[in-house]
Design a protein around this motif. Sequence first.
Motif, PDB file in Angstrom:
ATOM      1  N   LYS A   9      -5.344  18.036  -2.623  1.00  0.00           N
ATOM      2  CA  LYS A   9      -5.997  18.103  -3.923  1.00  0.00           C
ATOM      3  C   LYS A   9      -4.929  18.426  -4.954  1.00  0.00           C
ATOM      4  N   LYS A  10      -4.943  17.728  -6.055  1.00  0.00           N
ATOM      5  CA  LYS A  10      -3.869  17.880  -7.039  1.00  0.00           C
ATOM      6  C   LYS A  10      -4.146  18.945  -8.091  1.00  0.00           C
ATOM      7  N   ASP A  11      -5.401  19.221  -8.359  1.00  0.00           N
ATOM      8  CA  ASP A  11      -5.734  20.178  -9.431  1.00  0.00           C
ATOM      9  C   ASP A  11      -6.202  21.508  -8.844  1.00  0.00           C
ATOM     10  N   ILE A  12      -5.291  22.197  -8.203  1.00  0.00           N
ATOM     11  CA  ILE A  12      -5.605  23.481  -7.584  1.00  0.00           C
ATOM     12  C   ILE A  12      -5.583  24.575  -8.649  1.00  0.00           C
ATOM     13  N   GLU A  13      -6.637  25.349  -8.664  1.00  0.00           N
ATOM     14  CA  GLU A  13      -6.761  26.420  -9.655  1.00  0.00           C
ATOM     15  C   GLU A  13      -6.072  27.690  -9.140  1.00  0.00           C
ATOM     16  N   THR A  14      -5.423  28.404 -10.037  1.00  0.00           N
ATOM     17  CA  THR A  14      -4.818  29.682  -9.692  1.00  0.00           C
ATOM     18  C   THR A  14      -5.442  30.777 -10.550  1.00  0.00           C
ATOM     19  N   VAL A  15      -5.472  31.987  -9.990  1.00  0.00           N
ATOM     20  CA  VAL A  15      -5.970  33.151 -10.721  1.00  0.00           C
ATOM     21  C   VAL A  15      -5.032  34.309 -10.457  1.00  0.00           C
ATOM     22  N   ASP A  16      -4.982  35.237 -11.378  1.00  0.00           N
ATOM     23  CA  ASP A  16      -4.199  36.448 -11.173  1.00  0.00           C
ATOM     24  C   ASP A  16      -4.901  37.289 -10.112  1.00  0.00           C
ATOM     25  N   CYS A  17      -4.168  37.806  -9.168  1.00  0.00           N
ATOM     26  CA  CYS A  17      -4.771  38.561  -8.060  1.00  0.00           C
ATOM     27  C   CYS A  17      -5.429  39.855  -8.524  1.00  0.00           C
ATOM     28  N   GLN A  18      -5.197  40.265  -9.763  1.00  0.00           N
ATOM     29  CA  GLN A  18      -5.781  41.507 -10.279  1.00  0.00           C
ATOM     30  C   GLN A  18      -7.194  41.334 -10.846  1.00  0.00           C
ATOM     31  N   ILE A  19      -7.655  40.087 -11.012  1.00  0.00           N
ATOM     32  CA  ILE A  19      -9.006  39.913 -11.561  1.00  0.00           C
ATOM     33  C   ILE A  19     -10.039  40.274 -10.494  1.00  0.00           C
ATOM     34  N   THR A  20     -11.283  40.435 -10.928  1.00  0.00           N
ATOM     35  CA  THR A  20     -12.334  40.791  -9.979  1.00  0.00           C
ATOM     36  C   THR A  20     -12.801  39.561  -9.206  1.00  0.00           C
ATOM     37  N   VAL A  21     -13.417  39.827  -8.078  1.00  0.00           N
ATOM     38  CA  VAL A  21     -14.003  38.771  -7.261  1.00  0.00           C
ATOM     39  C   VAL A  21     -15.055  38.013  -8.069  1.00  0.00           C
ATOM     40  N   ILE A  27     -14.843  31.253 -11.991  1.00  0.00           N
ATOM     41  CA  ILE A  27     -13.847  30.185 -12.170  1.00  0.00           C
ATOM     42  C   ILE A  27     -14.049  29.108 -11.107  1.00  0.00           C
ATOM     43  N   MET A  28     -14.263  29.520  -9.868  1.00  0.00           N
ATOM     44  CA  MET A  28     -14.480  28.567  -8.781  1.00  0.00           C
ATOM     45  C   MET A  28     -15.713  27.712  -9.049  1.00  0.00           C
ATOM     46  N   GLU A  29     -16.782  28.332  -9.531  1.00  0.00           N
ATOM     47  CA  GLU A  29     -18.010  27.585  -9.828  1.00  0.00           C
ATOM     48  C   GLU A  29     -17.778  26.596 -10.965  1.00  0.00           C
ATOM     49  N   LYS A  30     -17.107  27.043 -12.005  1.00  0.00           N
ATOM     50  CA  LYS A  30     -16.849  26.177 -13.160  1.00  0.00           C
ATOM     51  C   LYS A  30     -15.995  24.973 -12.770  1.00  0.00           C
ATOM     52  N   LYS A  31     -14.997  25.201 -11.929  1.00  0.00           N
ATOM     53  CA  LYS A  31     -14.082  24.129 -11.525  1.00  0.00           C
ATOM     54  C   LYS A  31     -14.572  23.362 -10.295  1.00  0.00           C
ATOM     55  N   LYS A  32     -15.688  23.819  -9.711  1.00  0.00           N
ATOM     56  CA  LYS A  32     -16.258  23.194  -8.508  1.00  0.00           C
ATOM     57  C   LYS A  32     -15.267  23.216  -7.345  1.00  0.00           C
ATOM     58  N   ASN A  33     -14.580  24.358  -7.186  1.00  0.00           N
ATOM     59  CA  ASN A  33     -13.626  24.556  -6.100  1.00  0.00           C
ATOM     60  C   ASN A  33     -14.165  25.602  -5.143  1.00  0.00           C
ATOM     61  N   GLY A  34     -13.862  25.446  -3.866  1.00  0.00           N
ATOM     62  CA  GLY A  34     -14.277  26.409  -2.868  1.00  0.00           C
ATOM     63  C   GLY A  34     -13.274  27.521  -2.662  1.00  0.00           C
ATOM     64  N   ALA A  35     -12.133  27.414  -3.358  1.00  0.00           N
ATOM     65  CA  ALA A  35     -11.079  28.428  -3.219  1.00  0.00           C
ATOM     66  C   ALA A  35     -10.136  28.350  -4.414  1.00  0.00           C
ATOM     67  N   VAL A  36      -9.430  29.448  -4.641  1.00  0.00           N
ATOM     68  CA  VAL A  36      -8.388  29.497  -5.668  1.00  0.00           C
ATOM     69  C   VAL A  36      -7.169  30.190  -5.086  1.00  0.00           C
ATOM     70  N   GLY A  46      -1.669  34.806  -2.193  1.00  0.00           N
ATOM     71  CA  GLY A  46      -2.843  34.713  -1.328  1.00  0.00           C
ATOM     72  C   GLY A  46      -3.757  33.590  -1.758  1.00  0.00           C
ATOM     73  N   ILE A  47      -4.851  33.445  -1.026  1.00  0.00           N
ATOM     74  CA  ILE A  47      -5.889  32.480  -1.370  1.00  0.00           C
ATOM     75  C   ILE A  47      -7.231  33.185  -1.243  1.00  0.00           C
ATOM     76  N   PHE A  48      -8.090  32.978  -2.221  1.00  0.00           N
ATOM     77  CA  PHE A  48      -9.423  33.569  -2.215  1.00  0.00           C
ATOM     78  C   PHE A  48     -10.426  32.444  -2.082  1.00  0.00           C
ATOM     79  N   SER A  49     -11.265  32.527  -1.057  1.00  0.00           N
ATOM     80  CA  SER A  49     -12.200  31.439  -0.767  1.00  0.00           C
ATOM     81  C   SER A  49     -13.643  31.929  -0.738  1.00  0.00           C
ATOM     82  N   GLU A  50     -14.551  30.957  -0.668  1.00  0.00           N
ATOM     83  CA  GLU A  50     -15.967  31.282  -0.533  1.00  0.00           C
ATOM     84  C   GLU A  50     -16.198  32.118   0.728  1.00  0.00           C
ATOM     85  N   THR A  51     -15.450  31.849   1.773  1.00  0.00           N
ATOM     86  CA  THR A  51     -15.578  32.610   3.015  1.00  0.00           C
ATOM     87  C   THR A  51     -15.166  34.062   2.806  1.00  0.00           C
ATOM     88  N   ASP A  52     -14.079  34.286   2.053  1.00  0.00           N
ATOM     89  CA  ASP A  52     -13.666  35.663   1.732  1.00  0.00           C
ATOM     90  C   ASP A  52     -14.770  36.375   0.962  1.00  0.00           C
TER      91      ASP A  52
END
Length: 82
Positions: A9-21, A27-36, A46-52
């Motif tokens: 996937k080319k448009d991988i979203e990143t987030v600062d690890c200090q933000i809340t879950v 962000i994941m919902e808005k971008k329709k991604n299962g992980a960031v 790291g990677i934060f996913s729906e499973t996490d």
Amino acid sequence: MDEIKFYMKKDIETVDCQITVFEAAQIMEKKKNGAVLATDEDEIVGIFSETDLLRKVIAKNSDPKTVGVYLVMSRPVISMDA
């Protein structure tokens, strides 16, 4: 055999690890991604996913608005060049 770049996937979203879950989930919902990918000073840490979210926050009855991504993200991230 196909090259890995055909499956990436080319448009991988990143987030600062200090933000809340909760913020990450929005962000994941808005971008329709299962992980960031979680970053610290522009370095992927790291990677934060729906499973996490499900296993490490919801199932433990933790508050997504107070839990930081850095506490529940999966790590280390193993990557390879396309």
